[in-house]
Design an enzyme around this catalytic site. Structure first.
Site, PDB file in Angstrom:
ATOM      1  N   HIS A 153       0.203 -12.214   1.325  1.00 38.82           N
ATOM      2  CA  HIS A 153      -0.522 -11.220   0.645  1.00 38.82           C
ATOM      3  C   HIS A 153      -0.607 -11.666  -0.797  1.00 38.82           C
ATOM      4  O   HIS A 153       0.465 -11.865  -1.574  1.00 38.82           O
ATOM      5  CB  HIS A 153       0.098  -9.786   0.671  1.00 38.82           C
ATOM      6  CG  HIS A 153      -0.787  -8.752   0.129  1.00 38.82           C
ATOM      7  ND1 HIS A 153      -0.286  -7.432   0.282  1.00 38.82           N
ATOM      8  CD2 HIS A 153      -2.032  -8.595   0.029  1.00 38.82           C
ATOM      9  CE1 HIS A 153      -1.280  -6.702  -0.112  1.00 38.82           C
ATOM     10  NE2 HIS A 153      -2.263  -7.417  -0.408  1.00 38.82           N
ATOM     11  N   TYR A 191       1.030  -1.040  -0.064  1.00 40.29           N
ATOM     12  CA  TYR A 191       0.041  -0.069   0.092  1.00 40.29           C
ATOM     13  C   TYR A 191       0.949   1.119   0.028  1.00 40.29           C
ATOM     14  O   TYR A 191       1.189   1.737   0.941  1.00 40.29           O
ATOM     15  CB  TYR A 191      -1.083  -0.030   1.131  1.00 40.29           C
ATOM     16  CG  TYR A 191      -1.614  -1.129   1.340  1.00 40.29           C
ATOM     17  CD1 TYR A 191      -2.313  -1.749   0.064  1.00 40.29           C
ATOM     18  CD2 TYR A 191      -2.370  -1.537   2.577  1.00 40.29           C
ATOM     19  CE1 TYR A 191      -3.099  -3.054   0.433  1.00 40.29           C
ATOM     20  CE2 TYR A 191      -3.178  -2.582   2.898  1.00 40.29           C
ATOM     21  CZ  TYR A 191      -3.821  -3.332   1.606  1.00 40.29           C
ATOM     22  OH  TYR A 191      -4.469  -4.545   1.607  1.00 40.29           O
TER      23      TYR A 191
END
Length: 337
Positions: free
Chosen positions: A140, A56
């Protein structure tokens, strides 16, 4: 705000979580003051679960989240981050990150689910956040890396958990089938399920949710608005579904669900947040935010009580699957007064 424990661990999550991709400049710049105000508003509302990732904003989300939280009592909140994408120097920068974040591309992501990659990623996250530990760590998006993720990364996380360094471990993905494999075949305590148990998509009923139920493991639901189509009282043409323009048939179905919500005295976004939590294995819904106003709106939607008859009506009209169960272990829907 209610807390629910990750099964078989001591880690408790608030039922509503703070998704920190937006404060990492997802799609557009979020000013630092807006990011800080969003975290402050979440804290004031009782939210104590914050989810971030190196992905992010190439570390920006982790930096901002850590800066806002590090002076808070450490035992008062839960932070999760992710491993699998190491941030390394970008030898050929072109100015802006090509993966959807409005940040300079002086770093790039490098897939790495090795044991060493996991340890390096966690160490880097702790440096960026300034925190002394991570409470939850997810693999992830390991879609294309099952073997290394299952054989190297998950055992590495399990060792850290067993040593007391991490409280809980899991995986997060936009598909449910492989998440079921992580629950069934690895030491994962929980999974982060993105977009596959919503008012428009209940495909997780075919794999990951039965696995979680059978094994007594937990699920965190994200992407409950399916990229936006369920985020407004009245869906419109041009809205997104799973990151693409929503097909007309799905827009029409979302509108039909919205009409039923209105008839029951509630709204489509409130029902979208409430629906996943009717499943007994789903302990949290985490929503992405970028400013205080979005936090306040999400909390107001979370606080709305959903009439139990809504789910029955949606089933009867064929707008959600007939095998959807909206009764928890206590025998009643947790959203009903």
């Amino acid at each position: 705000m209610k807390h629910r424990k990750i099964a078989n661990t001591s880690v408790e999550l608030t039922e509503l979580g703070f998704g920190a991709s937006g404060i990492g400049n997802l799609y557009r710049v979020t000013p630092p003051r807006d990011a800080h105000a969003a975290i402050e508003a979440a804290w004031d509302a009782g939210i104590r679960y914050f989810d971030t990732a190196p992905h992010y904003g190439l570390g920006l989300s982790e930096q901002r989240l850590g800066s806002a939280l590090r002076d808070r009592p450490r035992d008062a909140y839960v932070v999760s981050s992710k491993v699998g994408r190491l941030l390394v120097p970008n030898e050929q920068p072109r100015g802006i990150d090509p993966e959807g974040f409005a940040v300079p591309d002086d770093l790039r992501r490098q897939w790495d689910f090795s044991r060493d990659g996991v340890l390096r990623s966690i160490e880097a996250t702790l440096e960026r956040t300034g925190l002394d530990r991570l409470d939850v760590v997810y693999l992830h998006d390991p879609d294309d890396h099952w073997r290394q993720a299952a054989v190297e990364a998950m055992p590495a996380l399990a060792d850290l958990r067993d040593q007391g360094v991490i409280g809980a471990i899991g995986a997060g993905m936009n598909q449910s089938a492989m998440l079921a494999r992580f629950l069934n075949e690895t030491a994962a305590d929980l999974v982060m399920l993105a977009g596959r148990y919503t008012l428009l998509d209940q495909s997780a009923l075919d794999d990951v949710l039965p696995a979680a139920r059978k094994l007594g493991k937990s699920v965190v639901a994200v992407g409950v608005f399916n990229s936006g189509l369920l985020s407004r009282d009245l869906p419109a043409e041009g809205m997104k579904y799973d990151y693409q323009d929503a097909p007309p048939a799905l827009v029409a179905r979302a509108r039909a669900i919205a009409d039923v919500c209105t008839a029951h005295g509630t709204t489509l976004p409130a029902a979208a947040i409430a629906f996943p939590r009717t499943h007994p294995s789903i302990i949290n819904v985490t929503l992405g935010v970028r400013n205080a106003e979005q936090v306040v709106r999400n909390v107001e939607l979370y606080d709305q009580r959903i009439p139990e008859g809504l789910w029955d009506d949606l089933r009867a009209r064929g707008l959600i699957r007939s095998d959807v169960s909206t009764v928890n272990d206590s025998g009643r829907s947790p959203q009903c007064p």
